[in-house]
Design a protein around this motif. Structure first.
Motif, short mmCIF file in Angstrom:
data_model
loop_
_atom_site.label_atom_id
_atom_site.label_comp_id
_atom_site.label_asym_id
_atom_site.label_seq_id
_atom_site.Cartn_x
_atom_site.Cartn_y
_atom_site.Cartn_z
N THR A 77 31.44 98.91 86.94
CA THR A 77 32.76 98.68 86.36
C THR A 77 33.54 97.59 87.08
O THR A 77 34.68 97.31 86.75
CB THR A 77 33.60 99.97 86.35
OG1 THR A 77 33.53 100.56 87.63
CG2 THR A 77 33.09 100.92 85.31
N ASN A 78 32.92 96.99 88.09
CA ASN A 78 33.55 95.83 88.71
C ASN A 78 33.26 94.57 87.91
O ASN A 78 33.88 93.54 88.12
CB ASN A 78 33.03 95.64 90.13
CG ASN A 78 33.54 96.75 91.03
OD1 ASN A 78 34.68 97.19 90.91
ND2 ASN A 78 32.67 97.23 91.90
N ASN A 79 32.29 94.70 87.00
CA ASN A 79 31.94 93.57 86.16
C ASN A 79 32.82 93.55 84.92
O ASN A 79 32.90 94.54 84.17
CB ASN A 79 30.46 93.69 85.77
CG ASN A 79 30.00 92.58 84.86
OD1 ASN A 79 30.50 92.45 83.74
ND2 ASN A 79 29.07 91.78 85.32
N ARG A 80 33.48 92.41 84.71
CA ARG A 80 34.43 92.31 83.61
C ARG A 80 33.78 92.60 82.25
O ARG A 80 34.34 93.33 81.43
CB ARG A 80 35.05 90.92 83.61
CG ARG A 80 36.17 90.72 82.59
CD ARG A 80 36.63 89.28 82.59
NE ARG A 80 37.07 88.86 83.91
CZ ARG A 80 38.34 88.98 84.33
NH1 ARG A 80 39.25 89.46 83.54
NH2 ARG A 80 38.68 88.58 85.54
N ASP A 81 32.60 92.04 82.02
CA ASP A 81 31.92 92.22 80.74
C ASP A 81 31.53 93.69 80.51
O ASP A 81 31.69 94.22 79.41
CB ASP A 81 30.67 91.34 80.67
CG ASP A 81 31.02 89.87 80.51
OD1 ASP A 81 32.13 89.59 80.02
OD2 ASP A 81 30.18 89.02 80.86
N ALA A 82 31.03 94.29 81.57
CA ALA A 82 30.62 95.69 81.46
C ALA A 82 31.82 96.56 81.10
O ALA A 82 31.74 97.44 80.24
CB ALA A 82 29.99 96.16 82.77
N ARG A 83 32.94 96.27 81.77
CA ARG A 83 34.16 97.03 81.52
C ARG A 83 34.57 96.91 80.06
O ARG A 83 34.90 97.89 79.40
CB ARG A 83 35.26 96.47 82.42
CG ARG A 83 36.09 97.50 83.12
CD ARG A 83 36.70 96.94 84.39
NE ARG A 83 37.31 95.63 84.24
CZ ARG A 83 37.18 94.67 85.14
NH1 ARG A 83 36.43 94.86 86.21
NH2 ARG A 83 37.76 93.51 84.97
N HIS A 84 34.51 95.71 79.57
CA HIS A 84 34.92 95.47 78.18
C HIS A 84 33.98 96.18 77.21
O HIS A 84 34.42 96.80 76.24
CB HIS A 84 34.93 93.96 77.91
CG HIS A 84 35.40 93.62 76.53
ND1 HIS A 84 36.69 93.86 76.11
CD2 HIS A 84 34.76 93.06 75.48
CE1 HIS A 84 36.82 93.47 74.86
NE2 HIS A 84 35.66 92.98 74.45
N LEU A 85 32.68 96.08 77.48
CA LEU A 85 31.69 96.71 76.59
C LEU A 85 31.92 98.21 76.49
O LEU A 85 31.94 98.79 75.40
CB LEU A 85 30.27 96.44 77.13
CG LEU A 85 29.14 97.07 76.32
CD1 LEU A 85 29.05 96.44 74.92
CD2 LEU A 85 27.80 96.92 77.03
N VAL A 86 32.15 98.84 77.62
CA VAL A 86 32.40 100.28 77.64
C VAL A 86 33.64 100.63 76.83
O VAL A 86 33.64 101.57 76.03
CB VAL A 86 32.53 100.80 79.09
CG1 VAL A 86 33.04 102.22 79.11
CG2 VAL A 86 31.18 100.71 79.80
N ARG A 87 34.70 99.84 77.00
CA ARG A 87 35.91 100.08 76.21
C ARG A 87 35.62 100.01 74.73
O ARG A 87 35.98 100.89 73.96
CB ARG A 87 36.97 99.02 76.54
CG ARG A 87 37.71 99.30 77.81
CD ARG A 87 38.97 98.45 77.91
NE ARG A 87 39.45 98.47 79.29
CZ ARG A 87 39.40 97.44 80.12
NH1 ARG A 87 38.91 96.28 79.70
NH2 ARG A 87 39.83 97.55 81.34
N MET A 88 34.94 98.93 74.34
CA MET A 88 34.70 98.69 72.92
C MET A 88 33.90 99.83 72.29
O MET A 88 34.15 100.23 71.16
CB MET A 88 33.93 97.37 72.74
CG MET A 88 34.74 96.12 72.98
SD MET A 88 36.20 96.02 71.92
CE MET A 88 37.49 96.56 73.04
N ILE A 89 32.93 100.31 73.05
CA ILE A 89 32.07 101.35 72.48
C ILE A 89 32.78 102.69 72.44
O ILE A 89 32.77 103.40 71.43
CB ILE A 89 30.75 101.44 73.26
CG1 ILE A 89 29.91 100.19 72.94
CG2 ILE A 89 29.99 102.70 72.88
CD1 ILE A 89 28.68 100.05 73.78
#
Lengths: 147, 147
Positions: free
Chosen positions: B66-78
DNA sequence: GACTGCGTGGGGAAAGGTGGGGAATTTTCC
DNA sequence: GGAAAATTCCCCACCTTTCCCCACGCAGTC
Protein backbone atom coordinates in the motif's frame (compact mmCIF):
# COMPACT_ATOMS: atom_id res chain seq x y z
CA UNK A 1 -6.47 -42.38 -21.83
CA UNK A 2 -9.43 -43.01 -24.10
CA UNK A 3 -8.56 -43.36 -27.78
CA UNK A 4 -11.50 -42.80 -30.07
CA UNK A 5 -11.58 -43.86 -33.69
CA UNK A 6 -14.03 -44.58 -36.46
CA UNK A 7 -16.93 -42.63 -37.90
CA UNK A 8 -20.70 -42.88 -38.01
CA UNK A 9 -23.62 -40.86 -39.32
CA UNK A 10 -26.44 -40.73 -36.79
CA UNK A 11 -29.65 -38.81 -36.55
CA UNK A 12 -30.51 -36.00 -34.15
CA UNK A 13 -34.06 -36.34 -32.87
CA UNK A 14 -36.60 -33.59 -32.30
CA UNK A 15 -35.30 -33.07 -28.78
CA UNK A 16 -31.76 -32.42 -29.95
CA UNK A 17 -30.40 -35.75 -28.79
CA UNK A 18 -27.88 -37.95 -30.52
CA UNK A 19 -26.44 -41.33 -29.62
CA UNK A 20 -22.74 -41.85 -29.02
CA UNK A 21 -21.62 -44.97 -30.95
CA UNK A 22 -21.36 -48.01 -28.71
CA UNK A 23 -17.76 -48.58 -29.77
CA UNK A 24 -16.78 -45.16 -28.50
CA UNK A 25 -18.76 -45.60 -25.30
CA UNK A 26 -16.85 -48.74 -24.49
CA UNK A 27 -13.58 -46.85 -25.08
CA UNK A 28 -14.43 -44.45 -22.25
CA UNK A 29 -12.48 -44.63 -19.03
CA UNK A 30 -14.56 -45.36 -15.95
CA UNK A 31 -13.33 -42.03 -14.54
CA UNK A 32 -15.28 -40.22 -17.24
CA UNK A 33 -18.49 -41.25 -15.44
CA UNK A 34 -20.42 -41.24 -18.69
CA UNK A 35 -20.00 -37.49 -18.79
CA UNK A 36 -18.60 -35.28 -21.53
CA UNK A 37 -17.70 -31.65 -21.95
CA UNK A 38 -18.73 -30.26 -25.29
CA UNK A 39 -17.10 -27.19 -26.72
CA UNK A 40 -16.60 -25.24 -29.91
CA UNK A 41 -14.03 -26.87 -32.14
CA UNK A 42 -11.43 -25.37 -34.37
CA UNK A 43 -13.18 -25.59 -37.74
CA UNK A 44 -16.95 -25.70 -37.75
CA UNK A 45 -17.59 -28.66 -35.49
CA UNK A 46 -18.21 -29.61 -31.86
CA UNK A 47 -15.46 -31.13 -29.73
CA UNK A 48 -16.57 -33.77 -27.28
CA UNK A 49 -14.14 -34.46 -24.44
CA UNK A 50 -14.68 -37.19 -21.85
CA UNK A 51 -14.79 -35.71 -18.36
CA UNK A 52 -11.33 -36.96 -17.34
CA UNK A 53 -9.78 -35.55 -20.48
CA UNK A 54 -11.47 -32.21 -20.02
CA UNK A 55 -10.17 -31.90 -16.46
CA UNK A 56 -6.66 -31.74 -17.89
CA UNK A 57 -7.60 -28.93 -20.28
CA UNK A 58 -9.42 -27.07 -17.56
CA UNK A 59 -6.39 -27.22 -15.32
CA UNK A 60 -4.33 -25.48 -18.00
CA UNK A 61 -6.83 -22.67 -18.39
CA UNK A 62 -7.21 -22.29 -14.64
CA UNK A 63 -3.51 -21.57 -14.29
CA UNK A 64 -3.57 -18.65 -16.68
CA UNK A 65 -3.14 -15.19 -15.20
CA UNK A 66 -6.47 -13.42 -15.63
CA UNK A 67 -4.82 -10.05 -15.17
CA UNK A 68 -3.46 -10.52 -18.66
CA UNK A 69 -5.85 -9.14 -21.25
CA UNK A 70 -5.28 -11.85 -23.87
CA UNK A 71 -5.50 -14.66 -21.37
CA UNK A 72 -8.77 -13.27 -20.07
CA UNK A 73 -10.18 -13.17 -23.56
CA UNK A 74 -9.05 -16.68 -24.36
CA UNK A 75 -10.63 -18.10 -21.24
CA UNK A 76 -13.89 -16.35 -22.09
CA UNK A 77 -13.89 -17.59 -25.65
CA UNK A 78 -13.27 -21.18 -24.67
CA UNK A 79 -15.36 -21.52 -21.56
CA UNK A 80 -18.43 -19.70 -22.77
CA UNK A 81 -18.93 -22.48 -25.28
CA UNK A 82 -18.16 -25.31 -22.91
CA UNK A 83 -21.05 -27.33 -21.58
CA UNK A 84 -21.19 -30.52 -19.58
CA UNK A 85 -23.58 -33.29 -20.65
CA UNK A 86 -24.14 -36.86 -19.54
CA UNK A 87 -25.23 -40.01 -21.28
CA UNK A 88 -28.85 -40.99 -20.71
CA UNK A 89 -30.01 -44.56 -20.20
CA UNK A 90 -29.89 -45.10 -23.97
CA UNK A 91 -26.33 -43.91 -24.47
CA UNK A 92 -27.33 -40.52 -25.87
CA UNK A 93 -26.36 -36.96 -25.12
CA UNK A 94 -28.37 -33.85 -25.85
CA UNK A 95 -26.64 -31.12 -27.82
CA UNK A 96 -26.74 -27.61 -26.37
CA UNK A 97 -28.49 -25.29 -28.78
CA UNK A 98 -25.69 -22.74 -28.94
CA UNK A 99 -23.24 -25.39 -30.10
CA UNK A 100 -25.44 -27.16 -32.63
CA UNK A 101 -26.26 -23.75 -34.08
CA UNK A 102 -22.59 -22.94 -34.39
CA UNK A 103 -21.79 -26.25 -36.07
CA UNK A 104 -24.92 -26.09 -38.23
CA UNK A 105 -26.10 -29.48 -37.02
CA UNK A 106 -29.79 -30.19 -37.53
CA UNK A 107 -31.23 -33.65 -38.03
CA UNK A 108 -28.09 -35.51 -39.05
CA UNK A 109 -24.67 -35.59 -37.44
CA UNK A 110 -21.37 -37.11 -38.47
CA UNK A 111 -19.50 -38.51 -35.50
CA UNK A 112 -15.75 -38.89 -35.81
CA UNK A 113 -13.33 -40.43 -33.33
CA UNK A 114 -10.20 -38.27 -33.05
CA UNK A 115 -7.88 -39.67 -30.38
CA UNK A 116 -8.67 -38.02 -27.07
CA UNK A 117 -11.87 -36.41 -28.29
CA UNK A 118 -14.90 -37.04 -30.48
CA UNK A 119 -15.95 -34.56 -33.15
CA UNK A 120 -19.48 -33.78 -34.28
CA UNK A 121 -19.98 -32.38 -37.77
CA UNK A 122 -22.78 -31.43 -40.06
CA UNK A 123 -22.24 -34.17 -42.69
CA UNK A 124 -22.49 -31.71 -45.57
CA UNK A 125 -20.09 -29.26 -43.99
CA UNK A 126 -17.62 -32.05 -43.50
CA UNK A 127 -17.87 -32.95 -47.18
CA UNK A 128 -17.04 -29.36 -48.06
CA UNK A 129 -14.18 -29.39 -45.61
CA UNK A 130 -12.75 -32.40 -47.39
CA UNK A 131 -13.02 -30.67 -50.76
CA UNK A 132 -11.07 -27.71 -49.44
CA UNK A 133 -8.30 -29.91 -48.12
CA UNK A 134 -7.32 -32.04 -51.03
CA UNK A 135 -3.69 -32.51 -50.09
CA UNK A 136 -3.08 -36.21 -50.00
CA UNK A 137 -2.21 -37.97 -46.79
CA UNK A 138 1.29 -38.81 -47.95
CA UNK A 139 2.20 -35.14 -48.48
CA UNK A 140 0.65 -34.12 -45.19
CA UNK A 141 2.42 -36.79 -43.24
CA UNK A 142 5.70 -35.65 -44.66
CA UNK A 143 4.96 -32.03 -43.84
CA UNK A 144 3.85 -32.70 -40.30
CA UNK A 145 5.89 -35.68 -39.20
CA UNK A 146 8.63 -35.44 -41.77
CA UNK A 147 12.07 -34.74 -40.44
CA UNK B 1 -12.67 -24.73 -6.55
CA UNK B 2 -15.77 -23.96 -8.51
CA UNK B 3 -15.27 -24.09 -12.27
CA UNK B 4 -17.91 -22.15 -14.14
CA UNK B 5 -18.55 -22.56 -17.82
CA UNK B 6 -21.26 -22.09 -20.41
CA UNK B 7 -23.42 -19.18 -21.43
CA UNK B 8 -27.06 -18.21 -21.09
CA UNK B 9 -29.21 -15.21 -21.88
CA UNK B 10 -31.65 -14.53 -19.07
CA UNK B 11 -34.02 -11.73 -18.33
CA UNK B 12 -33.79 -9.16 -15.58
CA UNK B 13 -37.18 -8.50 -14.01
CA UNK B 14 -38.66 -5.19 -12.95
CA UNK B 15 -37.09 -5.58 -9.51
CA UNK B 16 -33.59 -5.92 -10.90
CA UNK B 17 -33.32 -9.63 -10.22
CA UNK B 18 -31.75 -12.26 -12.41
CA UNK B 19 -31.48 -16.02 -12.03
CA UNK B 20 -28.12 -17.77 -11.85
CA UNK B 21 -28.21 -20.78 -14.20
CA UNK B 22 -28.83 -24.03 -12.35
CA UNK B 23 -25.70 -25.58 -13.85
CA UNK B 24 -23.58 -22.85 -12.32
CA UNK B 25 -25.38 -23.09 -9.00
CA UNK B 26 -24.60 -26.78 -8.76
CA UNK B 27 -20.93 -25.98 -9.46
CA UNK B 28 -20.78 -23.87 -6.29
CA UNK B 29 -18.82 -25.12 -3.32
CA UNK B 30 -20.84 -25.52 -0.14
CA UNK B 31 -18.48 -23.00 1.49
CA UNK B 32 -19.86 -20.32 -0.81
CA UNK B 33 -23.10 -20.46 1.21
CA UNK B 34 -25.11 -19.30 -1.77
CA UNK B 35 -23.46 -15.92 -1.48
CA UNK B 36 -21.56 -13.94 -4.08
CA UNK B 37 -19.48 -10.83 -4.19
CA UNK B 38 -20.22 -8.70 -7.22
CA UNK B 39 -17.77 -6.16 -8.50
CA UNK B 40 -16.86 -4.14 -11.52
CA UNK B 41 -15.27 -6.34 -14.14
CA UNK B 42 -12.40 -5.67 -16.43
CA UNK B 43 -14.12 -4.74 -19.67
CA UNK B 44 -17.69 -3.53 -19.37
CA UNK B 45 -19.22 -6.33 -17.34
CA UNK B 46 -19.96 -7.43 -13.78
CA UNK B 47 -17.77 -10.03 -12.08
CA UNK B 48 -19.57 -12.45 -9.82
CA UNK B 49 -17.35 -14.32 -7.36
CA UNK B 50 -18.63 -17.03 -5.03
CA UNK B 51 -17.89 -16.12 -1.44
CA UNK B 52 -15.02 -18.61 -1.03
CA UNK B 53 -13.39 -17.46 -4.23
CA UNK B 54 -13.71 -13.83 -3.26
CA UNK B 55 -11.85 -14.52 -0.03
CA UNK B 56 -8.86 -15.54 -2.12
CA UNK B 57 -9.05 -12.38 -4.23
CA UNK B 58 -9.39 -10.28 -1.12
CA UNK B 59 -6.26 -11.92 0.21
CA UNK B 60 -4.38 -11.06 -2.97
CA UNK B 61 -5.37 -7.43 -2.85
CA UNK B 62 -4.64 -7.30 0.86
CA UNK B 63 -1.09 -8.39 0.19
CA UNK B 64 -0.36 -5.59 -2.22
CA UNK B 65 2.10 -2.98 -1.05
CA UNK B 66 0.00 0.00 0.00
CA UNK B 67 3.00 2.28 -0.20
CA UNK B 68 2.70 1.97 -3.95
CA UNK B 69 0.44 4.63 -5.40
CA UNK B 70 -0.88 2.41 -8.21
CA UNK B 71 -1.60 -0.48 -5.89
CA UNK B 72 -3.48 1.82 -3.56
CA UNK B 73 -5.59 3.13 -6.38
CA UNK B 74 -6.32 -0.34 -7.76
CA UNK B 75 -7.55 -1.57 -4.39
CA UNK B 76 -9.82 1.45 -4.04
CA UNK B 77 -11.28 1.00 -7.48
CA UNK B 78 -12.03 -2.65 -6.96
CA UNK B 79 -13.37 -2.52 -3.44
CA UNK B 80 -15.56 0.53 -3.84
CA UNK B 81 -17.64 -1.40 -6.35
CA UNK B 82 -17.77 -4.65 -4.43
CA UNK B 83 -21.11 -5.70 -3.03
CA UNK B 84 -22.26 -8.91 -1.39
CA UNK B 85 -25.51 -10.56 -2.50
CA UNK B 86 -27.23 -13.88 -1.75
CA UNK B 87 -29.42 -16.24 -3.72
CA UNK B 88 -33.12 -16.07 -2.93
CA UNK B 89 -35.37 -19.12 -2.73
CA UNK B 90 -35.65 -19.19 -6.52
CA UNK B 91 -31.91 -19.14 -7.21
CA UNK B 92 -31.82 -15.45 -8.12
CA UNK B 93 -29.69 -12.53 -7.10
CA UNK B 94 -30.60 -8.86 -7.30
CA UNK B 95 -28.16 -6.63 -9.11
CA UNK B 96 -26.94 -3.51 -7.31
CA UNK B 97 -27.98 -0.48 -9.29
CA UNK B 98 -24.50 1.03 -9.48
CA UNK B 99 -23.13 -2.10 -11.11
CA UNK B 100 -25.93 -2.71 -13.58
CA UNK B 101 -25.66 0.92 -14.60
CA UNK B 102 -21.94 0.54 -15.16
CA UNK B 103 -22.42 -2.60 -17.26
CA UNK B 104 -25.44 -1.13 -19.07
CA UNK B 105 -27.62 -4.06 -18.10
CA UNK B 106 -31.36 -3.48 -18.34
CA UNK B 107 -33.91 -6.17 -19.09
CA UNK B 108 -31.63 -8.80 -20.61
CA UNK B 109 -28.35 -10.18 -19.34
CA UNK B 110 -25.81 -12.54 -20.86
CA UNK B 111 -24.34 -14.82 -18.23
CA UNK B 112 -20.95 -16.36 -18.94
CA UNK B 113 -19.02 -18.90 -16.90
CA UNK B 114 -15.31 -18.01 -16.76
CA UNK B 115 -13.53 -20.45 -14.44
CA UNK B 116 -13.52 -19.02 -10.94
CA UNK B 117 -16.06 -16.30 -11.65
CA UNK B 118 -19.27 -15.61 -13.52
CA UNK B 119 -19.57 -12.59 -15.79
CA UNK B 120 -22.70 -10.57 -16.48
CA UNK B 121 -22.88 -8.66 -19.75
CA UNK B 122 -25.32 -6.55 -21.66
CA UNK B 123 -25.87 -8.93 -24.62
CA UNK B 124 -25.39 -6.16 -27.18
CA UNK B 125 -22.24 -4.87 -25.54
CA UNK B 126 -20.85 -8.36 -25.60
CA UNK B 127 -21.53 -8.66 -29.30
CA UNK B 128 -19.55 -5.47 -29.82
CA UNK B 129 -16.79 -6.79 -27.63
CA UNK B 130 -16.57 -9.86 -29.85
CA UNK B 131 -16.34 -7.73 -32.97
CA UNK B 132 -13.40 -5.88 -31.49
CA UNK B 133 -11.56 -9.10 -30.77
CA UNK B 134 -11.56 -10.99 -34.00
CA UNK B 135 -8.24 -12.71 -33.43
CA UNK B 136 -8.89 -16.38 -33.95
CA UNK B 137 -8.69 -18.76 -31.06
CA UNK B 138 -5.74 -20.67 -32.47
CA UNK B 139 -3.50 -17.61 -32.69
CA UNK B 140 -4.48 -16.43 -29.27
CA UNK B 141 -3.94 -19.81 -27.68
CA UNK B 142 -0.50 -19.93 -29.16
CA UNK B 143 0.30 -16.46 -27.88
CA UNK B 144 -0.95 -17.03 -24.37
CA UNK B 145 -0.14 -20.64 -23.70
CA UNK B 146 3.07 -20.84 -25.66
CA UNK B 147 4.09 -23.37 -28.25
C1' DG C 1 -35.67 -68.64 -35.51
C1' DA C 2 -35.36 -66.69 -30.99
C1' DC C 3 -32.29 -63.73 -28.49
C1' DT C 4 -29.45 -59.84 -27.53
C1' DG C 5 -27.48 -55.41 -28.47
C1' DC C 6 -28.09 -50.91 -30.45
C1' DG C 7 -30.14 -46.81 -32.58
C1' DT C 8 -34.59 -44.18 -32.58
C1' DG C 9 -38.88 -42.17 -30.89
C1' DG C 10 -42.05 -40.40 -27.50
C1' DG C 11 -44.81 -39.66 -22.96
C1' DG C 12 -44.95 -38.08 -18.27
C1' DA C 13 -42.91 -36.29 -14.17
C1' DA C 14 -39.71 -33.08 -12.26
C1' DA C 15 -36.97 -29.05 -12.43
C1' DG C 16 -35.90 -24.46 -13.81
C1' DG C 17 -36.91 -19.57 -15.26
C1' DT C 18 -40.24 -15.79 -14.78
C1' DG C 19 -43.59 -12.77 -12.73
C1' DG C 20 -45.92 -10.78 -9.00
C1' DG C 21 -48.18 -10.06 -4.24
C1' DG C 22 -47.63 -8.72 0.48
C1' DA C 23 -45.18 -8.06 4.89
C1' DA C 24 -41.17 -6.03 7.04
C1' DT C 25 -37.71 -2.62 6.88
C1' DT C 26 -35.62 1.57 5.54
C1' DT C 27 -35.71 6.13 3.70
C1' DT C 28 -37.67 10.60 2.92
C1' DC C 29 -40.26 14.51 3.84
C1' DC C 30 -43.16 17.43 6.56
C1' DG D 1 -40.46 12.74 15.76
C1' DG D 2 -43.97 10.69 13.13
C1' DA D 3 -46.36 9.61 8.89
C1' DA D 4 -45.97 8.50 4.10
C1' DA D 5 -43.42 6.54 0.48
C1' DA D 6 -40.17 3.61 -1.33
C1' DT D 7 -37.35 -0.35 -1.07
C1' DT D 8 -36.15 -4.93 0.20
C1' DC D 9 -37.07 -9.55 1.22
C1' DC D 10 -39.73 -13.77 1.31
C1' DC D 11 -43.14 -16.46 -0.48
C1' DC D 12 -46.44 -18.46 -3.89
C1' DA D 13 -47.89 -19.53 -8.69
C1' DC D 14 -47.47 -20.33 -13.67
C1' DC D 15 -45.42 -22.30 -17.72
C1' DT D 16 -41.82 -23.84 -20.49
C1' DT D 17 -38.00 -26.85 -20.77
C1' DT D 18 -35.42 -30.67 -19.36
C1' DC D 19 -34.72 -35.20 -17.71
C1' DC D 20 -35.92 -40.03 -16.92
C1' DC D 21 -38.07 -43.96 -18.26
C1' DC D 22 -40.51 -47.21 -21.37
C1' DA D 23 -41.20 -49.05 -25.98
C1' DC D 24 -40.32 -50.27 -30.87
C1' DG D 25 -37.70 -52.02 -34.83
C1' DC D 26 -33.69 -53.49 -37.15
C1' DA D 27 -29.33 -56.22 -37.28
C1' DG D 28 -26.19 -59.43 -36.06
C1' DT D 29 -25.48 -63.79 -33.31
C1' DC D 30 -25.92 -68.23 -31.25
Amino acid sequence: MARFKGQAEYSVDSKGRTAIPAKMRTALSPEALGTFTLTKGFEQCIYVYPLDQWKIKEEEYGNLNTNNRDARHLVRMILMWAEEVSLDGQGRISLPKALSDFAGIRDKVLIIGAMDRIELWNPEHFAHYLLEHTEDQETLAEKVMGS
